[in-house]
Design a protein around this motif. Structure first.
Motif, PDB file in Angstrom:
ATOM      1  N   VAL B  48       0.858  -1.188   0.000  1.00  0.00           N
ATOM      2  CA  VAL B  48       0.000   0.000   0.000  1.00  0.00           C
ATOM      3  C   VAL B  48       0.895   1.239   0.000  1.00  0.00           C
ATOM      4  CG1 VAL B  48      -1.983  -1.081   1.154  1.00  0.00           C
ATOM      5  CG2 VAL B  48      -0.184  -0.031   2.524  1.00  0.00           C
ATOM      6  N   GLU B  49       0.346   2.295  -0.549  1.00  0.00           N
ATOM      7  CA  GLU B  49       1.079   3.559  -0.597  1.00  0.00           C
ATOM      8  C   GLU B  49       1.159   4.133   0.818  1.00  0.00           C
ATOM      9  OE1 GLU B  49      -0.772   6.084  -3.440  1.00  0.00           O
ATOM     10  OE2 GLU B  49       0.741   7.662  -3.205  1.00  0.00           O
ATOM     11  N   GLY B  54       7.215   7.321   2.472  1.00  0.00           N
ATOM     12  CA  GLY B  54       7.597   7.503   1.080  1.00  0.00           C
ATOM     13  C   GLY B  54       7.482   6.212   0.278  1.00  0.00           C
ATOM     14  N   ALA B  55       6.814   5.202   0.852  1.00  0.00           N
ATOM     15  CA  ALA B  55       6.607   3.961   0.105  1.00  0.00           C
ATOM     16  C   ALA B  55       5.656   4.256  -1.044  1.00  0.00           C
ATOM     17  CB  ALA B  55       6.044   2.876   1.008  1.00  0.00           C
ATOM     18  N   LEU B 500      10.495  13.230   9.462  1.00  0.00           N
ATOM     19  CA  LEU B 500      11.072  11.919   9.158  1.00  0.00           C
ATOM     20  C   LEU B 500      11.366  11.104  10.416  1.00  0.00           C
ATOM     21  CD1 LEU B 500      13.478  12.841   6.212  1.00  0.00           C
ATOM     22  CD2 LEU B 500      11.251  11.722   6.097  1.00  0.00           C
ATOM     23  N   GLN B 501      10.899  11.595  11.562  1.00  0.00           N
ATOM     24  CA  GLN B 501      11.046  10.812  12.797  1.00  0.00           C
ATOM     25  C   GLN B 501       9.925   9.775  12.806  1.00  0.00           C
ATOM     26  OE1 GLN B 501      11.278  13.558  16.055  1.00  0.00           O
ATOM     27  NE2 GLN B 501      13.271  14.337  15.436  1.00  0.00           N
ATOM     28  N   ILE B 502      10.161   8.736  12.051  1.00  0.00           N
ATOM     29  CA  ILE B 502       9.080   7.786  11.753  1.00  0.00           C
ATOM     30  C   ILE B 502       9.218   6.515  12.591  1.00  0.00           C
ATOM     31  CG2 ILE B 502       8.091   6.370   9.900  1.00  0.00           C
ATOM     32  CD1 ILE B 502       9.295   8.442   7.930  1.00  0.00           C
ATOM     33  N   HIS B 503       8.068   5.955  12.993  1.00  0.00           N
ATOM     34  CA  HIS B 503       8.032   4.620  13.605  1.00  0.00           C
ATOM     35  C   HIS B 503       7.799   3.603  12.491  1.00  0.00           C
ATOM     36  CE1 HIS B 503       7.897   5.414  17.944  1.00  0.00           C
ATOM     37  NE2 HIS B 503       7.268   6.531  17.622  1.00  0.00           N
ATOM     38  N   TYR B 504       8.703   2.648  12.393  1.00  0.00           N
ATOM     39  CA  TYR B 504       8.490   1.553  11.447  1.00  0.00           C
ATOM     40  C   TYR B 504       8.052   0.354  12.274  1.00  0.00           C
ATOM     41  CZ  TYR B 504      10.940   4.386   8.020  1.00  0.00           C
ATOM     42  OH  TYR B 504      11.312   5.395   7.174  1.00  0.00           O
ATOM     43  N   LEU B 505       6.757   0.211  12.389  1.00  0.00           N
ATOM     44  CA  LEU B 505       6.201  -0.828  13.249  1.00  0.00           C
ATOM     45  C   LEU B 505       5.802  -2.020  12.387  1.00  0.00           C
ATOM     46  CD1 LEU B 505       5.337  -1.207  16.245  1.00  0.00           C
ATOM     47  CD2 LEU B 505       3.058  -0.441  15.544  1.00  0.00           C
ATOM     48  N   ASN B 506       6.195  -3.214  12.827  1.00  0.00           N
ATOM     49  CA  ASN B 506       5.903  -4.397  12.037  1.00  0.00           C
ATOM     50  C   ASN B 506       5.575  -5.565  12.970  1.00  0.00           C
ATOM     51  OD1 ASN B 506       6.316  -6.756  10.282  1.00  0.00           O
ATOM     52  ND2 ASN B 506       7.124  -5.252   8.833  1.00  0.00           N
ATOM     53  N   GLY B 507       4.456  -6.215  12.704  1.00  0.00           N
ATOM     54  CA  GLY B 507       4.057  -7.360  13.532  1.00  0.00           C
ATOM     55  C   GLY B 507       4.142  -8.640  12.718  1.00  0.00           C
ATOM     56  N   SER B 508       4.486  -9.747  13.370  1.00  0.00           N
ATOM     57  CA  SER B 508       4.533 -10.991  12.611  1.00  0.00           C
ATOM     58  C   SER B 508       4.035 -12.156  13.453  1.00  0.00           C
ATOM     59  CB  SER B 508       5.940 -11.279  12.103  1.00  0.00           C
ATOM     60  OG  SER B 508       6.861 -11.231  13.150  1.00  0.00           O
ATOM     61  N   VAL B 509       3.510 -13.150  12.762  1.00  0.00           N
ATOM     62  CA  VAL B 509       3.078 -14.372  13.425  1.00  0.00           C
ATOM     63  C   VAL B 509       3.522 -15.535  12.545  1.00  0.00           C
ATOM     64  CG1 VAL B 509       0.773 -14.075  12.404  1.00  0.00           C
ATOM     65  CG2 VAL B 509       1.080 -15.678  14.293  1.00  0.00           C
ATOM     66  N   CYS B 536      24.800  -7.992  -0.288  1.00  0.00           N
ATOM     67  CA  CYS B 536      23.735  -7.107   0.154  1.00  0.00           C
ATOM     68  C   CYS B 536      22.956  -6.545  -1.028  1.00  0.00           C
ATOM     69  CB  CYS B 536      24.321  -5.927   0.929  1.00  0.00           C
ATOM     70  SG  CYS B 536      25.384  -6.428   2.281  1.00  0.00           S
ATOM     71  N   ARG B 537      21.711  -6.204  -0.782  1.00  0.00           N
ATOM     72  CA  ARG B 537      20.969  -5.435  -1.776  1.00  0.00           C
ATOM     73  C   ARG B 537      20.150  -4.374  -1.062  1.00  0.00           C
ATOM     74  NH1 ARG B 537      15.517  -7.448  -1.991  1.00  0.00           N
ATOM     75  NH2 ARG B 537      15.419  -9.516  -1.105  1.00  0.00           N
ATOM     76  N   VAL B 538      19.855  -3.330  -1.799  1.00  0.00           N
ATOM     77  CA  VAL B 538      19.121  -2.220  -1.220  1.00  0.00           C
ATOM     78  C   VAL B 538      17.629  -2.497  -1.368  1.00  0.00           C
ATOM     79  CG1 VAL B 538      18.683   0.242  -1.411  1.00  0.00           C
ATOM     80  CG2 VAL B 538      20.989  -0.640  -1.773  1.00  0.00           C
ATOM     81  N   VAL B 539      16.901  -2.350  -0.274  1.00  0.00           N
ATOM     82  CA  VAL B 539      15.464  -2.610  -0.294  1.00  0.00           C
ATOM     83  C   VAL B 539      14.748  -1.284  -0.069  1.00  0.00           C
ATOM     84  CG1 VAL B 539      13.614  -3.888   0.822  1.00  0.00           C
ATOM     85  CG2 VAL B 539      15.864  -4.907   0.641  1.00  0.00           C
ATOM     86  N   PRO B 540      13.788  -0.933  -0.918  1.00  0.00           N
ATOM     87  CA  PRO B 540      13.077   0.329  -0.718  1.00  0.00           C
ATOM     88  C   PRO B 540      12.076   0.218   0.431  1.00  0.00           C
ATOM     89  CG  PRO B 540      12.175  -0.831  -2.603  1.00  0.00           C
ATOM     90  CD  PRO B 540      13.316  -1.659  -2.114  1.00  0.00           C
ATOM     91  N   ALA B 541      11.635   1.363   0.916  1.00  0.00           N
ATOM     92  CA  ALA B 541      10.617   1.360   1.959  1.00  0.00           C
ATOM     93  C   ALA B 541       9.347   0.734   1.412  1.00  0.00           C
ATOM     94  CB  ALA B 541      10.344   2.789   2.410  1.00  0.00           C
TER      95      ALA B 541
END
Lengths: 172, 553
Positions: B48-49, B54-55, B500-509, B536-541
């Motif tokens: 999703v955008e 900036g994704a 740009l003081q962003i929270h990158y929150l990610n949940g997983s199960v 290594c490779r660069v991964v976008p947001a």
């Protein structure tokens, strides 16, 4: 696309043939890996006098792998005494980290049989995607169980399975 | 390629049918020796955008990568295929995979006494890989498998030879150049009488690899055959081991080196000492103009024939592994590393009831010394280099980790790291300042009982440069042997731009059962560098949901 479908169907057909005729599970493939001193070791020589063998794929850069092997290391003496099991640890570290394997293993005081698989030949032959990946091999050399990833406490399930094998019970 | 697959498949079908026609007992006999195994993986992401990170909007909404490996083995005979699908490849994957699917790997091989032959695709490594290494890192989309013929022959126990010829894979095609390679390995103690019982073990190896690529360049007269030779020795005695390898390449004008005619070389030395409770590694490496590809015009990770390892610690904690990881510089680098592990025994003052481990690691990577020659119109040697001098700093890493068990239920790991990271060179961002950072990590595991445990990580990275300070918090609950849930938040709290003081929150199960693992992640992933095995490779947001299924059978 037609070729692709054809190939897949054919392979699945063969697979079903094999699996129907083959109620047994698979054996450990014969692949050349390395001893910690660099000499060649063939995996068909992984044996434990008719007792079960645990084959564990790990790497020095893999935290859950090290947690698992360190947790088992604390109880390994008891495991061996109680069940006669042997743990074979296969490091998939490549050239970058391979030299760190022996110092790490000795530094931690592991008493496992440790081999190096720097280009993933054994890993590929056993269909391993990610580490840690654990296989349980029964006394006759058949792979009877496998597990991908590690959570605290998984080692107790593994020990139960080893005990079941020793008692002649079926796994699965 | 397709014809070849058909031949393999048809022969397999023939075997299967033939077996079926025979008497049941012999069917059983043959099939009982035959085994099929393999693995499968699918990763799919819904995007999703996200205007905050900036994704960008992904037109397909859903992208996925998948593969299935099948290997059939019967006695000394083995054959296999892999089907891969990228519709379209996950963001950050090499774009060459996009909108492609099909059979990318197929081989047949047999072993008879001392001879082993493989036709089709295969992976091979000579020595530590300075002259040749083909391998796969599916997680990165890296695969430079050779498509050709390989013959291995064991002259006697302890003396083996390998010869190969073929072309290399690039995405769904083959590269332009043709590879020819030869390798010999000698185990001195096994082969020579009188050394069998020696406490000193000596292994010697030598290899040569040559590539052919036609010269269709209008500007230069290019060498169409470029060869590399390498030699190595491994000596070990008791607790000590020394491993050294040297490789030399003749002139190989390429896009990597700006089409200069200089030769290339690499030296890699590792010494280790270890005994129960103590281990030490000292390593040094110098590589100069040693990128070696089967197509001289290629870049990135494409069509590399050899493997130059980076000589820095491969970190696993989130901030250390993905913000400023080092990637080896193929054109030139001098690197050193020291790595130490020590175990304080149980019952000693520092060891306590359960013992304590300390690990320390120091690594540096610098440019080689270079003096530019400005001889573009003449010999085109490009530069000269003083072997024993070093150039600009690329990377430095000092890190130490303490591992301590406090009680039967509680364990902790404490890490400190100091990093110097030359962003200009490593990420190719001219003018960007060198990043100096300090990192602290606390990792604590608490076991409620045999099945239930919780693990938490707190991490901070402090830096004045780049994006400023970061913090990561992770909590992971596992219910052995099947379930886990985790929540991770990466917070760029020190970014000078408050937007740009962003929270990158990610949940997983995730759920594990035997050889199968299913995991679902939902949330944000920050732009970063994703590394596996030192590549290594660069991964976008990106923001969205990610599902992966992995199974081995």
């Amino acid at each position: 696309m037609k070729t692709t479908k054809f190939i897949l169907i054919t392979f699945l057909t063969i697979y079903s043939f094999s699996s129907s005729a083959q109620s047994k599970t698979s054996t450990v493939p014969a692949v050349d890996v390395k001893n910690l001193n660099g000499t060649v070791f063939n995996t068909s020589d992984i044996k434990n006098d008719g007792k079960p063998v645990i084959i564990n794929f790990w790497a020095t850069w893999c935290s859950p792998c090290k947690r698992e092997l360190n947790n088992i290391a604390e109880m390994y003496d008891d495991w061996v005494e109680e069940t006669g099991v042997k743990l074979v640890a296969i490091s998939i570290d490549d050239t970058r980290n391979m030299a760190k394997v022996a110092p790490y293993v000795n530094g931690k005081g592991w008493e496992y049989d440790v081999y190096l698989d720097p280009n993933g030949d054994f890993k590929r032959a056993l269909g391993v995607n990610n580490v840690p990946h654990t296989f349980l091999v029964d006394g006759s050399g058949k792979i009877v169980w496998q597990h991908n990833s590690y959570s605290e406490g998984d080692e107790y399930e593994l020990l139960e399975l080893v005990k079941k094998l020793n008692a002649g019970e079926k796994i699965n | 390629m397709k014809k070849f697959s058909r031949i393999i498949i048809l022969s397999l079908v023939f075997i299967a049918i033939n077996n079926n026609l025979n008497a049941q007992s012999s069917v059983d006999q043959i099939l009982n020796r035959g085994e099929i195994r393999g693995n499968f993986q699918i990763e799919a992401q819904y995007y999703v955008e996200d205007s905050i990170t900036g994704a960008e909007e992904v037109p397909e909404d859903i992208r996925s990568n998948a593969f299935l490996n099948l290997i059939y083995t019967n006695g000394g005979f083995s054959a296999g295929i892999r089907y891969e699908s990228y519709l379209n490849a996950l963001l950050g994957y090499p774009e060459g995979y996009n909108n492609n699917n099909g059979i990318t790997y197929r081989f047949a091989s047999f072993t008879q006494d001392r001879l082993a032959v493989t036709v089709g695709n295969f992976y091979e490594q000579f020595g530590s890989g300075l002259v040749l290494r083909t391998y796969e890192e599916r997680g990165l989309g890296y695969d430079n498998a050779i498509d050709g013929i390989r013959v291995k022959y064991k002259l006697k126990e302890g003396l083996s030879l390998t010869g190969l010829i073929g072309k290399q894979r690039i995405f769904f095609e083959l590269g332009d150049g043709i590879l020819r390679g030869f390798d010999a390995n000698l185990d001195v103690n096994t082969v020579f009488k009188g050394f069998e019982e020696s406490k000193t073990r000596v292994l010697i190896g030598a290899s040569a690899v040559s590539k052919f690529q036609a010269d269709q360049d209008s500007r230069f007269v290019l060498p169409e055959n470029v060869s590399t030779v390498g030699g190595r020795i491994n000596v070990s005695r008791g607790k000590v081991s020394v491993n050294a390898e040297y490789a030399y390449k003749i002139n190989d004008p390429s896009a990597d080196n700006g089409f200069i005619y200089k030769d290339g070389q690499a030296l890699f030395i590792q010494t280790t000492y270890s005994q129960k409770g103590f281990g030490l590694v000292l390593a040094a490496k110098r590589n100069d103009n040693m990128s070696f590809r089967s197509d001289r015009s290629e870049g990135l990770q494409n069509l590399l024939i050899n493997y130059i390892p980076s000589l820095t610690k491969q970190h696993t904690y989130n901030l250390l592994a993905t913000l400023y990881p080092y990637a080896v510089q193929l054109n030139g680098e001098v690197a050193f590393q020291a790595d130490l592990i020590y175990k304080f025994k149980k019952g000693t003052p520092l060891g306590g009831k359960y013992g304590m481990d300390i690990q320390m690691n120091y690594a540096t990577a610098n440019n080689i010394d270079t003096t530019i020659l400005n001889d573009e119109a003449g010999k085109r040697q490009g530069y000269k280099s003083d072997y024993f001098k070093i150039g600009e700093v690329y990377f430095k890493d000092f890190n130490t980790t303490l591992t301590k068990k406090f009680s039967k239920k509680t364990k902790g790991r404490f890490t400190y790291a100091n990093l110097v990271y030359n962003q200009d060179i490593i990420e190719g961002k001219p003018g960007k300042p060198v990043v100096y950072s300090n990192v602290g990590i606390v990792d604590v595991t608490y076991k409620f009982d045999r099945k239930n445990s919780i693990r938490t990580e707190g991490q901070v990275l402090i830096t004045e440069q780049d994006q400023g300070n970061w913090a990561t918090f992770l909590v992971e609950y596992s219910y052995a042997p099947h379930w886990f849930v985790a929540l991770i938040d990466q917070y760029n709290y020190g970014n000078k731009d408050s937007d740009l003081q962003i929270h990158y929150l990610n949940g997983s199960v995730g759920y594990n059962d035997k050889g199968t693992r299913v995991a679902l992640n939902v949330g944000r992933q920050r732009a970063g560098i994703f590394c596996v095995g030192g590549v290594c490779r660069v991964v976008p947001a990106s923001t969205g949901a990610y599902l992966s299924i992995t199974s081995s059978f």
